[in-house]
Scaffold this active site. Structure first.
Site, PDB file in Angstrom:
ATOM      1  CB  ILE A  14      25.648 -14.629  -7.058  1.00 32.50           C
ATOM      2  CG1 ILE A  14      24.437 -14.028  -7.773  1.00 32.50           C
ATOM      3  CG2 ILE A  14      25.193 -15.748  -6.119  1.00 32.50           C
ATOM      4  CD1 ILE A  14      23.641 -15.020  -8.615  1.00 32.50           C
ATOM      5  CG  ASN A 121      19.535 -18.234 -14.453  1.00 33.71           C
ATOM      6  OD1 ASN A 121      18.926 -19.273 -14.236  1.00 33.71           O
ATOM      7  ND2 ASN A 121      19.475 -17.174 -13.664  1.00 33.71           N
ATOM      8  NE  ARG A 152      13.142 -13.737  -6.648  1.00 33.71           N
ATOM      9  CZ  ARG A 152      14.004 -13.923  -7.648  1.00 33.71           C
ATOM     10  NH1 ARG A 152      13.832 -14.890  -8.523  1.00 33.71           N
ATOM     11  NH2 ARG A 152      15.055 -13.123  -7.781  1.00 33.71           N
ATOM     12  CG  HIS A 176      15.291 -20.543 -12.078  1.00 33.92           C
ATOM     13  ND1 HIS A 176      14.456 -20.005 -11.137  1.00 33.92           N
ATOM     14  CD2 HIS A 176      16.343 -19.689 -12.169  1.00 33.92           C
ATOM     15  CE1 HIS A 176      14.989 -18.872 -10.685  1.00 33.92           C
ATOM     16  NE2 HIS A 176      16.125 -18.663 -11.298  1.00 33.92           N
TER      17      HIS A 176
HETATM   18  N1  APR Z   1      35.106 -18.964 -15.174  1.00 40.09           N
HETATM   19  C1  APR Z   1      34.897 -18.357 -13.995  1.00 40.09           C
HETATM   20  N2  APR Z   1      34.229 -17.203 -13.857  1.00 40.09           N
HETATM   21  C2  APR Z   1      33.766 -16.657 -14.974  1.00 40.09           C
HETATM   22  C3  APR Z   1      33.928 -17.219 -16.244  1.00 40.09           C
HETATM   23  C4  APR Z   1      34.650 -18.435 -16.325  1.00 40.09           C
HETATM   24  N3  APR Z   1      34.857 -19.041 -17.473  1.00 40.09           N
HETATM   25  N4  APR Z   1      33.327 -16.411 -17.143  1.00 40.09           N
HETATM   26  C5  APR Z   1      32.794 -15.390 -16.468  1.00 40.09           C
HETATM   27  N5  APR Z   1      33.064 -15.521 -15.153  1.00 40.09           N
HETATM   28  C6  APR Z   1      32.734 -14.640 -14.052  1.00 40.09           C
HETATM   29  C7  APR Z   1      32.732 -13.166 -14.412  1.00 40.09           C
HETATM   30  O1  APR Z   1      34.048 -12.663 -14.487  1.00 40.09           O
HETATM   31  C8  APR Z   1      31.930 -12.566 -13.271  1.00 40.09           C
HETATM   32  O2  APR Z   1      32.763 -12.095 -12.211  1.00 40.09           O
HETATM   33  O3  APR Z   1      31.408 -14.870 -13.595  1.00 40.09           O
HETATM   34  C9  APR Z   1      31.058 -13.734 -12.785  1.00 40.09           C
HETATM   35  C10 APR Z   1      29.565 -13.488 -12.931  1.00 40.09           C
HETATM   36  O4  APR Z   1      29.248 -12.439 -12.093  1.00 40.09           O
HETATM   37  P1  APR Z   1      28.106 -11.355 -12.414  1.00 40.09           P
HETATM   38  O5  APR Z   1      28.251 -10.924 -13.821  1.00 40.09           O
HETATM   39  O6  APR Z   1      28.174 -10.347 -11.336  1.00 40.09           O
HETATM   40  O7  APR Z   1      26.752 -12.205 -12.320  1.00 40.09           O
HETATM   41  P2  APR Z   1      25.943 -12.650 -11.006  1.00 40.09           P
HETATM   42  O8  APR Z   1      24.936 -11.620 -10.678  1.00 40.09           O
HETATM   43  O9  APR Z   1      26.871 -13.099  -9.951  1.00 40.09           O
HETATM   44  O10 APR Z   1      25.142 -13.909 -11.619  1.00 40.09           O
HETATM   45  C11 APR Z   1      25.846 -15.045 -12.041  1.00 40.09           C
HETATM   46  O11 APR Z   1      23.948 -16.494 -11.747  1.00 40.09           O
HETATM   47  O12 APR Z   1      21.714 -16.036 -11.266  1.00 40.09           O
HETATM   48  C12 APR Z   1      22.655 -16.335 -12.262  1.00 40.09           C
HETATM   49  O13 APR Z   1      21.697 -15.307 -14.194  1.00 40.09           O
HETATM   50  C13 APR Z   1      22.743 -15.221 -13.263  1.00 40.09           C
HETATM   51  O14 APR Z   1      23.999 -16.492 -14.866  1.00 40.09           O
HETATM   52  C14 APR Z   1      24.076 -15.501 -13.867  1.00 40.09           C
HETATM   53  C15 APR Z   1      24.898 -16.035 -12.694  1.00 40.09           C
END
Ligand code: APR
Length: 321
Positions: A14, A121, A152, A176
């Site tokens: 995201i 989330n 949606r 949500h």
């Molecule tokens: N500080 C900053 N970033 C972090 C930390 C932290 N302490 N811990 C994890 N991350 C980063 C990860 O390294 C990763 O790049 O958060 C990012 C999350 O990215 P994705 O795993 O690709 O998840 P994404 O699809 O972006 O969703 C993020 O939004 O919709 C919600 O359920 C979904 O909780 C999830 C969040």
């Protein structure tokens, strides 16, 4: 006038789409923060090198230091794990709560005047925790869920009726999660009730109801439907687009009335919890909550959804957060 600044905490799926959309629209300069070394720098560089082709002047930088978020007008948080098939959003609570606590501390220290828009989330609990740890006033802490859930719902209605989604208005309230509440009674196509259009299409009230129920259920499970197909993560294009709409409303002081996860102080019979309801978004963040009369059935569904949010917040309390 200098450009606004948006910090993105979390440079995953995201976060990356957010950075690209924000830069392409020249909405703000972007700082993409992640704990993973080099990842945000790499994504930022990739996006910045498309500036010529996409025609934008917004700066995009990646960082592993919270210091770089100083002076941000808006902070959008996506840090945390995303769902895998078979998981509910609530399954992410323990891991993401620890991450959110660290994020809120980092934002509080480095961008104390920012408005915080949370996407991680389980959303309602994460917004609650960010507010608690940051101590920011409630108008400056909100969550993105309702814009996407409503989008949606509107999409399924548009497909069903064979009309442009641009003409469909549909509102989803509540938490949500699987208990969210699509409001059927007010769903309309340019003011014409969707239920009437369905009844005319099927010439059968019972069938129209059945079709609507299926769309309501699909809306509630729409995030899971995408997870099941992607297998490696959850939706990212649509959550990013939804958050950008909210960011525009805030940074451009648009006073948009939209469903958002906001702090309730008695509105809709809810006190002291973050829940998705209509709110006006502008330069002060959440400028006001907009109440409207729910019928008994809608109120019962909302109460049920609020209870699910309360349970999550209690579970989080048990984790000592
Ligand atoms: N500080 C900053 N970033 C972090 C930390 C932290 N302490 N811990 C994890 N991350 C980063 C990860 O390294 C990763 O790049 O958060 C990012 C999350 O990215 P994705 O795993 O690709 O998840 P994404 O699809 O972006 O969703 C993020 O939004 O919709 C919600 O359920 C979904 O909780 C999830 C969040």
């Amino acid at each position: 006038m200098s450009r606004k600044k948006i910090a993105l905490i979390g440079g995953g799926q995201i976060g990356g789409v957010l950075a690209q959309l924000i830069a392409s629209k020249q909405l703000a300069d972007v700082v993409l923060y992640d704990i993973v070394e080099d990842l945000p720098q790499g994504k930022a560089l990739d996006i910045a090198e498309a500036a010529k082709v996409n025609g934008f002047d917004s700066k995009v930088i990646g960082t592993n230091s919270y210091k770089d978020i100083a002076g941000s007008d808006l902070v959008i948080v996506t840090a945390g794990l995303a769902r895998k098939p078979g998981m509910s959003r609530d399954d992410l609570l323990t891991t993401n709560a620890k991450i959110m606590k660290a994020v809120a501390e980092g934002v509080k220290e480095n961008a104390p005047n920012a408005i915080a828009l949370i996407i991680s989330n389980p959303l309602d609990a994460m917004v609650t925790l960010f507010k608690k740890v940051s101590g920011f006033p409630s108008n400056r802490v909100l969550g993105q869920a309702g814009v996407l859930d409503s989008s949606r719902f509107a999409t399924f209605i548009a497909w069903e009726l064979g009309v442009s989604v641009k003409d469909v208005n549909a509102l989803v309230l509540g938490g949500h999660g699987d208990t969210m509440v699509p409001i059927v009674r007010y769903a309309n196509v340019n003011g014409i009730p969707v239920m009437e259009l369905l009844e005319r299409k099927y010439k059968d009230a019972a069938k129209a109801k059945e079709v609507m129920n299926a769309m309501v259920e699909r809306t509630k499970m729409a995030g899971g439907e995408v997870v099941k197909l992607l297998k490696t993560g959850s939706a990212f294009y649509s959550p990013a687009a939804s958050a950008v709409q909210m960011a525009e409303a805030i940074l451009h002081d648009e006073k948009r009335l939209t469903s958002a996860c906001v702090y309730l102080d008695g509105e809709f019979g809810v006190k002291g919890y973050y829940v998705g309801v209509p709110a006006v978004l502008g330069s002060n963040g959440v400028e006001r909550v907009v109440e409207f009369k729910l019928n008994a059935e809608e109120q019962a569904l909302l109460d049920n959804s609020v209870n699910a949010v309360k349970k999550l917040v209690e579970d989080m309390g048990r984790l000592g957060l």
